[in-house]
Scaffold this active site. Structure first.
Site, PDB file in Angstrom:
ATOM      1  N   CYS A 169       0.830  -1.203   0.000  1.00  0.00           N
ATOM      2  CA  CYS A 169       0.000   0.000   0.000  1.00  0.00           C
ATOM      3  C   CYS A 169       0.868   1.257   0.000  1.00  0.00           C
ATOM      4  CB  CYS A 169      -0.954  -0.003   1.190  1.00  0.00           C
ATOM      5  SG  CYS A 169      -0.174  -0.390   2.771  1.00  0.00           S
ATOM      6  N   HIS A 571      -0.887   7.389   7.193  1.00  0.00           N
ATOM      7  CA  HIS A 571      -0.565   6.086   7.776  1.00  0.00           C
ATOM      8  C   HIS A 571      -1.530   5.806   8.919  1.00  0.00           C
ATOM      9  CE1 HIS A 571       1.517   3.459  10.753  1.00  0.00           C
ATOM     10  NE2 HIS A 571       1.914   2.818   9.684  1.00  0.00           N
ATOM     11  N   HIS A 579      -1.301   0.700   7.544  1.00  0.00           N
ATOM     12  CA  HIS A 579      -1.775   0.779   6.164  1.00  0.00           C
ATOM     13  C   HIS A 579      -1.608   2.212   5.678  1.00  0.00           C
ATOM     14  CE1 HIS A 579      -4.141  -0.084   2.619  1.00  0.00           C
ATOM     15  NE2 HIS A 579      -4.959   0.919   2.897  1.00  0.00           N
TER      16      HIS A 579
END
Length: 1018
Positions: A169, A571, A579
């Protein structure tokens, strides 16, 4: 020499991050003592009894005057970030570092590849390994990509997403942010490999950079012209993996990746620039776009120095600051700076940074991680930090040095005055000498109220003792006698509802004269007015100073260097798990977009603020990308030189990339065509099967089983309608009896549909016609369905029923296709079958939930919700109460989450694996279903609760194997993707007769708590 310096700088950066020590001289001393051994250096700095030497200022400021190495990052956090502590050796930090360093040093000596570059390789290999491993898993996977390519088709000109190919990601967030810089996009798309490619690669860097550059061009071209909703970046990741060979892995850091990505692209453009130069100094567009310069102005023991350095991403500390300007102010000043602009000789030392040249793209790294010395691990800083959508950089420019210093001094003076005023105000608002403080104005008001109260002549104790019996019984004995003999009336403040009329409401003076009261009231009133006026004056002065400070840089002369916020990288999670996603501004649509892997959705400034400022949940901005607002070419579209038309889609691509994208689009179109052909074949087969079934069988809920079967009630209803019709009708012809019986049965079913019933008795389950009436099915559909009921072959054994059955079947055969649309007829019956299936899923799920069999219950509740949601999309009465199913689906996931957490806490291998298996295969797989509808706040809160439950373990001591499992699991739990992927086959449903279905549904609904019974579905 340059490589050695970079390597030494890398060791310093790693040591700083691992130990949390910012003292450069001390770090250098540790490396000297340890002879470059990072593990020994860590031991030296973290030794509990080690004495920290005072920093030698001369040594410190000499390091600031080093030669201008290429692309030094201030504070050089770009090369550090979070050291991974989640491997097999994380129980012994020093041993882990030693093993990693031994391998990196060996590789550095042999290939010239630095250990930071190997770190990139490790995470890329881990990502691809994770992706490949996911394809080989044997356990039950709940989710998979939609097999229908139309679900993966790009809608209109919506931005294209990037598939997460295994903990990547961070890759998606960075690439999308850069891709949406149209100038950067053009540079990548129109990059042409060096003409002497046959002679390349000449070294390791070129072997890595040039193939990666080509894959990045391919990826960007797909983002421009693909017909897919999202594309797969595996090829670019594979190139990076092939460039380095390592078995290590670590969680990648987004700012480090950005730093290295730009470094590699810069090298690729440098090769091209050197080839194209004609006796001139090569010009690198990556340097021009992302790198700036600042001037370090310092004073050391009265001696001034100046040094110019280049910077890329500019690191900023978050802890202790409330907004971006405060962070920048702190980053621009180090040490004591009074002597910097003082004519007097001073022994004080310090340095300032002044930007001499800002890059068109200005990137700030927000350092939200710090190393906890006590716990021996990095921790995330969740503090709130505000940043503006338009940032004026004038106050930090070297050309404004003099005026900024004047303004900073003025702000310093104002803040000192502000501190004094705030301290004075605090004395008014928190008055008193004890632990409890009160506003002084209130204290004076209370004193005035006390003095003004009606005087009393007795003690507050005496009026209670007036009822005491002779003999001087003590109050304690008095209460005992009153309770036993029930003769004495005692005021009980906690049990009596009314206060005795003779008891004063408030304490009051025993004696006070009118003159005393007049003087006291006058004094107290005057004092209170004075205090209130003083308080208002102080508050007004404080507000004026705050406003003055806010407007200090608001004049036009200090608003000439505007930078507009382009992208925010967010974040969510903790230091070693989480993620990433990005918010990117679309200047043409004038709105924010959220790029979350394959999902690209419209967003807003409010959502960005909620997720990016911090202080809310575990999400916060990690990287800010601003662009020069006076350089519109950064985000301007490209126009055709001949026609003047704006280029879009494939027209933006050079010929080789256009051909590449067209080939991929053809593959995708062929996939859709093959899917469509397959669906046509399936539909034809279904029609043939339906045609055969319509001749041989009726729907299962319309079939009449043998008289001894569970569903004989439907046959009895039909025969009852025939008997009632025969009694009402003189004519005995079968056709006339059939018409009357149809009216009788329809009237009965209409009454059922109109009846107001309790939740546990749903007549829609008893008969399909009731369901059709509720949902206003077409008249022809209802008539044919009712006629089918009377055409059943098992209808009765007497001649009258048989003759009516034959007439009904004959009427069915005479119905022409143009009278009843059979596709529509079948669609209505398919919906009713789905309604019954949803009911069965629901009742089994609720039964298992009430038995606390949550693992078994979950899939039934999941499918009940999915089926029911599809039905409700067609009409409000097509399904059951959505809130009811959502509640038990949510509760089931919460119960499983808690059960899995309890198993994890045992620390036993079997229990831990079982708990994580429950999370991975059930809870994590179902979380996207709860996140897809952000309007359902209860589901969002439940997901947050589940995540917080597991994130709470990050601050706790645990065995290394548990830490490793937790670190591997958390990124999956924290993944914010809301992509709804298709389920595997649903649980096989048992066959229930109508009677049994109605009884079991009624029983399970009756068993629910009153607050969670279904609402009226009609």
């Amino acid at each position: 020499v340059t490589i050695e310096k970079c390597h030494q700088q890398t060791l310093l950066n790693q040591l700083r991050e691992v130990t949390g020590t910012t003292d450069v001289q001390l770090l250098q001393q540790a490396l000297q003592v340890s002879n470059g051994d990072l593990a020994e250096a860590v031991a030296f700095l973290t030794e509990k009894n080690a004495k920290v030497p005072q920093q030698d200022e001369a040594t410190y400021y000499q390091t600031a005057q080093i030669t201008n190495d290429r692309y030094i990052s201030v504070g050089s956090q770009a090369d550090t970030n979070v050291i991974d502590l989640t491997g097999d050796d994380k129980d012994d930090l020093q041993r882990a570092i030693a093993l990693s360093l031994e391998e990196s040093n060996r590789a550095f000596r042999e290939t010239g590849i630095t250990d930071e570059e190997q770190a990139i390789s490790r995470v890329l290999e881990a990502s691809i390994a994770e992706n490949k491993a996911s394809l080989k898993r044997t356990h039950t996977e709940v989710w998979s990509d939609s097999p229908n390519p139309h679900d993966r088709k790009r809608q209109d000109n919506c931005p294209v997403g990037l598939k997460n190919v295994g903990n990547t990601c961070w890759f998606s967030a960075v690439i999308q942010s850069l891709f949406n810089l149209l100038e950067f996009q053009r540079l990548v798309l129109h990059y042409s490999p060096p003409a002497r490619m046959q002679d390349l690669p000449r070294n390791q860097k070129e072997h890595r950079n040039l193939p990666f550059m080509q894959e990045l061009r391919h990826l960007f071209s797909l983002l421009v012209g693909s017909k897919r909703k999202y594309v797969d970046p595996s090829s670019a990741v594979e190139i990076l993996k092939d460039a380095f060979k390592s078995s290590e892995s670590q969680q990648q850091d987004v700012s480090e990746f950005t730093h290295k990505l730009l470094d590699w692209l810069e090298d690729a453009f440098q090769i091209k620039a050197e080839e194209d130069r004609e006796g001139e100094k090569p010009k690198n567009p990556m340097v021009d776009l992302f790198y700036g310069r600042f001037l370090a102005v310092g004073v050391l023991e009265g001696k001034k120095f100046e040094n110019t350095e280049m910077f890329g991403q500019y690191p900023l500390q978050v802890n202790g600051f409330k907004d971006l300007h405060e962070c920048l102010e702190a980053a621009m000043i180090e040490g004591e700076i009074e002597s910097l602009h003082s004519a007097e000789n001073s022994a004080k030392s310090g340095q300032e940074h002044w930007f001499t040249e800002l890059p068109p793209v200005l990137t700030f790294e927000l350092s939200r991680f710090e190393f906890n010395q006590t716990l021996g691990r990095p921790e995330k800083i969740h503090n709130k930090l505000e940043f503006p959508s338009m940032l004026y950089m004038d106050r930090y420019m070297d050309r404004n040095r003099d005026i900024t210093r004047i303004k900073r001094e003025e702000i310093r003076r104002l803040k000192e005055h502000l501190t004094v005023l705030q301290q004075r105000l605090e004395r008014y608002l928190s008055y008193g000498s004890g632990p409890k403080r009160f506003p002084l104005a209130d204290v004076l008001q209370y004193a005035m109220e006390f003095a003004s109260s009606k005087p009393v002549c007795t003690s507050p104790v005496e009026d209670i003792n007036t009822t005491a019996p002779p003999g001087g019984t003590t109050p304690e004995h008095l209460f005992g006698i009153a309770q036993q003999q029930q003769r004495v009336s005692i005021h009980k403040p906690f049990t009596q509802s009314r206060v005795p009329p003779d008891l004063p409401m408030h304490p009051a003076p025993r004696h006070i004269t009118e003159e005393e009261l007049r003087v006291l009231e006058g004094c107290l009133h005057r004092w209170r007015s004075e205090v209130e006026n003083d308080t208002r004056d102080l508050q007004a002065s404080i507000s004026r100073i705050h406003r003055t400070i806010e407007l200090m840089y608001s004049d036009k002369s200090m608003m000439q260097v505007p930078y507009r916020l382009h992208a925010v990288l967010v974040h969510e999670g903790q230091a070693n798990a989480g993620h990433y996603w990005a918010y990117i501004f679309d200047p043409h649509q004038q709105r924010w977009m959220k790029y979350n892997d394959i999902s690209v959705t419209k967003s807003s400034w409010e959502e960005l603020v909620r997720d990016s400022f911090g202080g809310y949940r575990n999400a916060s901005a990690y990287c800010l990308m601003y662009i020069d607002d006076k350089k519109p070419f950064l985000i301007e579209e490209e126009f055709d030189k001949e026609t003047g038309q704006m280029l879009s889609g494939l027209d933006k691509l050079p010929p080789d990339l256009k051909e590449y994208v067209e080939a991929d689009n053809k593959l995708f179109e062929r996939e859709m065509e093959e899917w469509d052909a397959l669906q046509v074949r399936k539909l034809q087969q279904e029609k043939l099967a339906l045609a055969a079934a319509s001749v041989a069988h009726d729907p299962e809920y319309m079939e009449q089983q043998s008289p001894t079967g569970d569903s004989k009630h439907l046959q009895e209803d039909t025969e009852r309608a025939i008997s009632k019709a025969a009694a009402e009708h003189d004519e005995k012809s079968p056709e006339a009896l059939l018409n009357t019986a149809l009216k009788v049965e329809y009237t009965r079913l209409l009454r059922l549909a109109q009846e107001d019933t309790p939740p546990e008795r749903d007549y829609r389950l008893q008969h399909v016609i009731v369901y059709f009436i509720h949902n206003q099915a077409p008249k022809k559909i209802v008539e044919r369905t009712l006629l089918t009921q009377f055409a059943d072959r098992n209808l009765g054994f007497d001649e009258r029923c048989k003759s009516i059955m034959k007439v009904a079947r004959a009427k069915l055969e005479l119905i022409m296709p143009d009278e009843v649309n059979m596709e529509e007829y079948e669609m209505w019956h398919q919906d009713y079958r789905k309604f019954r299936d949803a009911t069965v899923f629901l009742l089994i799920g609720l039964e298992l939930f009430l038995k606390k069999s949550y693992v078994e219950a979950l899939m039934y509740l999941i499918y009940a919700y999915q089926y029911n949601k599809e039905l409700l999309a067609k009409g409000p009465y097509r399904g059951h109460d959505e809130e009811l199913i959502a509640h038990y689906r949510r509760e089931c996931l919460l119960k499983l989450n808690e059960h899995a957490a309890v198993l994890f806490e045992t620390g036993e291998e079997i229990e831990v694996n079982t708990g994580l298996s429950i999370m991975n295969e059930l809870v994590v797989a179902c979380i996207p279903l709860l996140l897809v509808d952000e309007m359902e706040e209860k589901d969002m809160v439940a997901v947050e609760d589940m995540r917080n439950r597991w994130c709470s373990y990050l601050g706790q001591e645990m065995e290394p194997n548990l830490q490793e499992k937790l670190t591997d699991f958390l990124p999956k739990l924290l993944d914010c993707s809301t992509e709804i992927k298709s389920f595997h086959d649903p649980p096989k449903l048992p066959s229930y007769s109508t009677l049994e279905l109605c009884e079991r549904y009624g029983q399970v609904v009756t068993s629910l708590t009153p607050s969670r019974t279904p609402a009226d579905g009609r």
